[in-house]
Design an enzyme around this catalytic site. Structure first.
Site, PDB file in Angstrom:
ATOM      1  N   SER A   1       9.595   5.446  -3.476  1.00 32.86           N
ATOM      2  CA  SER A   1       9.416   4.483  -2.390  1.00 32.86           C
ATOM      3  C   SER A   1       8.454   5.069  -1.366  1.00 32.86           C
ATOM      4  CB  SER A   1      10.764   4.219  -1.714  1.00 32.86           C
ATOM      5  OG  SER A   1      10.562   3.602  -0.449  1.00 32.86           O
ATOM      6  N   SER A   2       7.640   4.194  -0.781  1.00 34.83           N
ATOM      7  CA  SER A   2       6.720   4.657   0.264  1.00 34.83           C
ATOM      8  C   SER A   2       7.494   5.289   1.415  1.00 34.83           C
ATOM      9  CB  SER A   2       5.896   3.486   0.791  1.00 34.83           C
ATOM     10  OG  SER A   2       5.261   2.824  -0.279  1.00 34.83           O
ATOM     11  N   ARG A   3       8.700   4.818   1.644  1.00 35.71           N
ATOM     12  CA  ARG A   3       9.470   5.327   2.791  1.00 35.71           C
ATOM     13  C   ARG A   3      10.090   6.700   2.519  1.00 35.71           C
ATOM     14  NH1 ARG A   3      10.605  -0.566   3.747  1.00 35.71           N
ATOM     15  NH2 ARG A   3       9.741  -1.021   5.816  1.00 35.71           N
TER      16      ARG A   3
ATOM     17  N   ASP B   1      13.366  -3.558  -5.586  1.00 38.13           N
ATOM     18  CA  ASP B   1      13.726  -4.448  -4.475  1.00 38.13           C
ATOM     19  C   ASP B   1      14.379  -5.691  -5.086  1.00 38.13           C
ATOM     20  OD1 ASP B   1      12.368  -3.024  -2.089  1.00 38.13           O
ATOM     21  OD2 ASP B   1      10.856  -3.034  -3.651  1.00 38.13           O
TER      22      ASP B   1
ATOM     23  N   GLY C   1       0.804  -1.219   0.000  1.00 37.88           N
ATOM     24  CA  GLY C   1       0.000   0.000   0.000  1.00 37.88           C
ATOM     25  C   GLY C   1       0.835   1.266   0.000  1.00 37.88           C
ATOM     26  N   ASN C   2       0.177   2.390   0.310  1.00 33.83           N
ATOM     27  CA  ASN C   2       0.785   3.716   0.160  1.00 33.83           C
ATOM     28  C   ASN C   2       1.345   3.828  -1.268  1.00 33.83           C
ATOM     29  OD1 ASN C   2       3.482   5.741   1.052  1.00 33.83           O
ATOM     30  ND2 ASN C   2       1.367   6.337   1.312  1.00 33.83           N
TER      31      ASN C   2
ATOM     32  N   GLY D   1       8.807  -5.385  -8.467  1.00 29.71           N
ATOM     33  CA  GLY D   1       9.696  -4.311  -8.910  1.00 29.71           C
ATOM     34  C   GLY D   1      11.161  -4.689  -8.764  1.00 29.71           C
TER      35      GLY D   1
ATOM     36  N   HIS E   1       4.363   1.648  -8.081  1.00 30.45           N
ATOM     37  CA  HIS E   1       3.342   0.596  -8.032  1.00 30.45           C
ATOM     38  C   HIS E   1       2.469   0.645  -9.283  1.00 30.45           C
ATOM     39  CE1 HIS E   1       4.020   1.334  -3.562  1.00 30.45           C
ATOM     40  NE2 HIS E   1       4.227   0.038  -3.653  1.00 30.45           N
TER      41      HIS E   1
END
Ligand code: AMP
Length: 286
Positions: free
Chosen positions: A187-189, A152, A31-32, A149, A37
């Site tokens: 990236s979500s982070r 990663d 998510g996020n 992806g 994505h």
């Protein structure tokens, strides 16, 4: 788009699709969602008549001091993005639905060798958690194709190995990393970064790119290339975890005869841990 939270309902949907001989492409996520994505959803449409995604923040892959509780959760925005990308179904289970025995008491999937190097050395148990949840999701969704992806890269390599070792009937497709204009991998982070940190973050990409240039020019002084990468990330204010050159297929240390290589880096910047990698092809040696 159907949103499904229960395993029993997921099985009904998947059974209908399979009975109708409709191929299924699957994109698992936490998510996020961002444009990285979204590119996976677009790729999924090339591989399946039906596209299904999952959103599950998997407790098994977070260490005790990591950001499981704080991991960004944005279900409304995620739903909008998935609808925009023509996803047929979203599987969004609870932790209890996925781990009825509790996450600590569950059967796990161990992938020897590949999971204790690179990110695995800094995140013990992480790839066991990833491999376990991915196998569970593949068993539930039964896709023909699953998209992951290249961002990663070690995760993608671990999943390819699991699928091969367990003879799972699915094709794994890797999708290219989507980057911001300045090179930073989405990236979500990244949302953990302050404005100042965000400006520093692309240095990880620049260091990888410099290493790629040296390798593509035929240099084989791997230790020196890695040392330069570590130093340049450090000089940019990122605390490096590693900067390593590996074989692209098996993530082994390369010899001078290896041609398909990947340079992988990870480092900490403020509250974020950034990871990135670039693949490259070194000149063939006679
Ligand atoms: P996550 O939600 O971070 O677990 O990621 C879900 C999937 O999206 C994984 O297969 C990731 O490798 C992939 N992904 C994450 N960021 C990117 C990106 N910038 N470009 C391409 N794929 C990505």
């Amino acid at each position: 788009m159907q949103t499904i939270t229960r395993i029993a309902d997921l099985r009904d949907v998947v059974t209908d699709w399979r009975l109708g001989r409709q191929s299924i492409a699957f994109v698992p996520t936490m998510g996020n969602l961002h444009l990285g994505h979204a590119s996976l959803m677009a790729a999924a449409h090339l591989h399946g008549r039906r596209v299904i995604s999952s959103i599950f923040v998997n407790p098994l892959q977070f260490g005790p001091s990591e950001d499981f509780s704080a991991y960004p959760r944005t279900p409304d925005d995620d739903g909008n993005l998935l609808r925009e990308y023509g996803v047929d179904a979203l599987f969004q289970p609870t932790v209890e639905e996925m781990y009825p025995q509790g996450s600590a008491g569950s059967t796990v999937i161990d992938v020897p060798g590949l999971t204790d190097v690179l990110c695995g050395a800094f995140r013990p148990g992480h790839f066991q958690g990833v491999a376990t949840v991915v196998v569970k999701l593949l068993c539930l969704v039964q896709p023909d194709v699953a998209i992951f992806g290249e961002k990663d890269y070690q995760q993608l390599t671990v999943i390819r190995r699991v699928v091969q070792d367990l003879n799972l009937p699915v094709t794994i497709v890797g999708a290219p990393t989507v980057r911001a204009e300045d090179g930073l991998a989405l990236s979500s982070r990244n949302r953990y970064l302050s404005a100042q940190e965000r400006a520093m973050a692309p240095s990880i990409y620049r260091a990888l790119d410099q290493a790629r240039r040296r390798l593509e020019a035929g240099e084989t002084a791997y230790a020196s290339i890695e040392a330069e990468g570590l130093a340049s990330i450090g000089a940019a204010g990122i605390t490096p975890d590693f900067f390593e050159i590996r074989t692209a297929a098996r993530l082994e240390r390369p010899t001078e005869l290896d041609v398909h290589l990947v340079v992988l880096a990870a480092g900490r910047l403020g509250k974020a841990r950034l990871i990135d990698n670039l693949q490259c092809t070194a000149p063939v040696r006679e």
